[in-house]
Design a protein around this motif. Structure first.
Motif, short mmCIF file in Angstrom:
data_model
loop_
_atom_site.label_atom_id
_atom_site.label_comp_id
_atom_site.label_asym_id
_atom_site.label_seq_id
_atom_site.Cartn_x
_atom_site.Cartn_y
_atom_site.Cartn_z
N GLY A 75 0.84 -1.19 0.00
CA GLY A 75 0.00 0.00 0.00
C GLY A 75 0.87 1.24 0.00
O GLY A 75 1.80 1.36 -0.82
N PRO A 76 0.65 2.17 0.92
CA PRO A 76 1.47 3.39 0.95
C PRO A 76 2.80 3.22 1.68
O PRO A 76 3.60 4.15 1.72
CB PRO A 76 0.58 4.37 1.72
CG PRO A 76 -0.18 3.49 2.68
CD PRO A 76 -0.45 2.22 1.91
N LEU A 77 3.05 2.04 2.23
CA LEU A 77 4.22 1.83 3.08
C LEU A 77 5.36 1.17 2.31
O LEU A 77 5.18 0.14 1.65
CB LEU A 77 3.86 0.95 4.29
CG LEU A 77 2.74 1.46 5.20
CD1 LEU A 77 2.48 0.45 6.31
CD2 LEU A 77 3.07 2.82 5.77
N TRP A 78 6.53 1.77 2.42
CA TRP A 78 7.78 1.20 1.89
C TRP A 78 8.63 0.86 3.10
O TRP A 78 8.94 1.72 3.91
CB TRP A 78 8.47 2.25 1.03
CG TRP A 78 9.83 1.96 0.46
CD1 TRP A 78 10.11 1.52 -0.80
CD2 TRP A 78 11.12 2.19 1.08
NE1 TRP A 78 11.47 1.44 -0.99
CE2 TRP A 78 12.12 1.84 0.14
CE3 TRP A 78 11.51 2.65 2.34
CZ2 TRP A 78 13.48 1.94 0.43
CZ3 TRP A 78 12.87 2.73 2.63
CH2 TRP A 78 13.84 2.39 1.68
N PHE A 79 8.99 -0.42 3.23
CA PHE A 79 9.78 -0.88 4.37
C PHE A 79 11.11 -1.41 3.87
O PHE A 79 11.16 -2.38 3.10
CB PHE A 79 9.03 -1.97 5.14
CG PHE A 79 9.82 -2.55 6.28
CD1 PHE A 79 10.25 -1.75 7.34
CD2 PHE A 79 10.15 -3.90 6.31
CE1 PHE A 79 10.99 -2.29 8.39
CE2 PHE A 79 10.88 -4.45 7.35
CZ PHE A 79 11.30 -3.64 8.39
N LEU A 80 12.19 -0.77 4.29
CA LEU A 80 13.53 -1.21 3.93
C LEU A 80 13.89 -2.43 4.77
O LEU A 80 14.13 -2.32 5.97
CB LEU A 80 14.54 -0.09 4.17
CG LEU A 80 15.99 -0.40 3.81
CD1 LEU A 80 16.15 -0.62 2.31
CD2 LEU A 80 16.92 0.71 4.29
N GLY A 106 10.42 2.44 -4.99
CA GLY A 106 9.28 2.43 -4.08
C GLY A 106 8.34 3.59 -4.32
O GLY A 106 7.11 3.43 -4.33
N ARG A 107 8.90 4.77 -4.54
CA ARG A 107 8.05 5.93 -4.81
C ARG A 107 7.27 5.73 -6.11
O ARG A 107 6.09 6.09 -6.20
CB ARG A 107 8.91 7.19 -4.89
CG ARG A 107 8.11 8.47 -4.89
CD ARG A 107 9.00 9.71 -4.87
NE ARG A 107 9.79 9.80 -3.66
CZ ARG A 107 9.32 10.23 -2.49
NH1 ARG A 107 8.04 10.57 -2.38
NH2 ARG A 107 10.10 10.29 -1.44
#
Length: 288
Positions: A75-80, A106-107
């Motif tokens: 969804g709106p979350l990018w997790f490294l 990711g963006r």
């Protein structure tokens, strides 16, 4: 030698895991921490899942991997979920270029909030801070043999994707169906829904005595969910592991009240707050 950045291929997953484990061991030793026996099995299934469902890039030199960087977008979350360079290639800019590529991808996939589970490595942490991922919470690691009688898990049912997605939309801010599909099929992991009056008030997973992820609703009770998780974790192993976010005082109190010891900490760094993490216990640094 020329360093080439590229998307990871399936045959890169095992060498990437080797690079990660070796670099993690080196980082712990440099900081005076005994790495002990790093349980490669903890990441054995997670790395292929990130490769299949996330963004995974590598830096290659003379046919060998010298750095890796990977993230998941939900969804709106990018997790490294991984950012590692071989010790002899750190502070050379190789890792930073990979991080920019994974961030930009990711963006382009629609992420608007970027966060990570930061290690204690100051160089990596400085890279995150410069990109706007600022301190959110500590992540506390607890381990030990639970004290007192272990209650039998009751009022639990097998966790379904529908229940997990509904709770995660509230607690995390996105449903994470692909991750629940992975957790439900990962060898050795079990998932349960905690019920009250026929309605779900929380869920948890346990694997090899480790609890997480776990989440509960506003009407749920952290102790009820975590006690049920503890019972299943203890049935798997006498040594129980639990990670607690600094925002979740209920989880911290539960861990201490159950006789678990604080053995380490990390940092959650994020560009913005999200969800209701006071009602969440994470799975670990690979999928959060």
């Amino acid at each position: 030698m020329t360093v080439r950045n590229r998307a990871a291929r399936e045959e890169d997953v095992e060498p990437a895991l080797d690079l990660f484990v070796g670099t993690l061991r080196n980082m712990l030793e440099r900081n005076g921490i005994d790495p002990g026996e790093l349980a490669r099995d903890e990441w054995r299934y997670g790395y292929p899942h990130v490769f299949r469902s996330g963004i995974f890039r590598v830096a290659e030199e003379d046919g060998e991997l010298v750095a890796i960087c990977h993230a998941i977008v939900r969804g709106p979350l990018w997790f490294l979920s991984g950012f590692w360079a071989r010790p002899d290639r750190q502070k050379t800019g190789i890792g930073g270029r990979l991080l920019r590529e994974v961030w930009d991808e990711g963006r382009s996939r629609g992420a608007s909030i970027f966060f990570t589970w930061s290690s204690i490595d100051l160089t990596a942490m400085a890279s995150y801070l410069r990109r706007g991922m600022l301190p959110g919470y500590q992540i506390l690691s607890f381990v030990g043999e639970a004290s007192g009688p272990i209650p039998v898990a009751s009022d639990v049912e097998p966790l379904t994707p529908l229940i997990a997605a509904a709770i995660d939309r509230d607690v995390i801010g996105t449903a994470r169906e692909v991750d629940h599909g992975f957790w439900s099929s990962e060898p050795g992991r079990i998932g349960r829904a905690v019920m009250r009056g026929g309605k779900p008030v929380g869920y948890y997973y346990v694997r090899s005595g480790a609890i997480g992820p776990a989440a509960w609703t506003p009407t749920g009770d952290a102790d009820v969910v975590l006690h049920a998780a503890l019972a299943d974790a203890h049935a798997q192993s006498p040594i129980v592991r639990l990670r607690a976010l600094g925002a979740s005082h209920d989880t911290i109190r539960f861990a201490l009240g159950s006789g678990l010891r604080l053995v380490g900490y990390s940092h959650l760094l994020t560009t913005a707050s999200f969800g209701h993490l006071e009602r969440y216990a994470p799975s670990g640094p690979t999928l959060f």
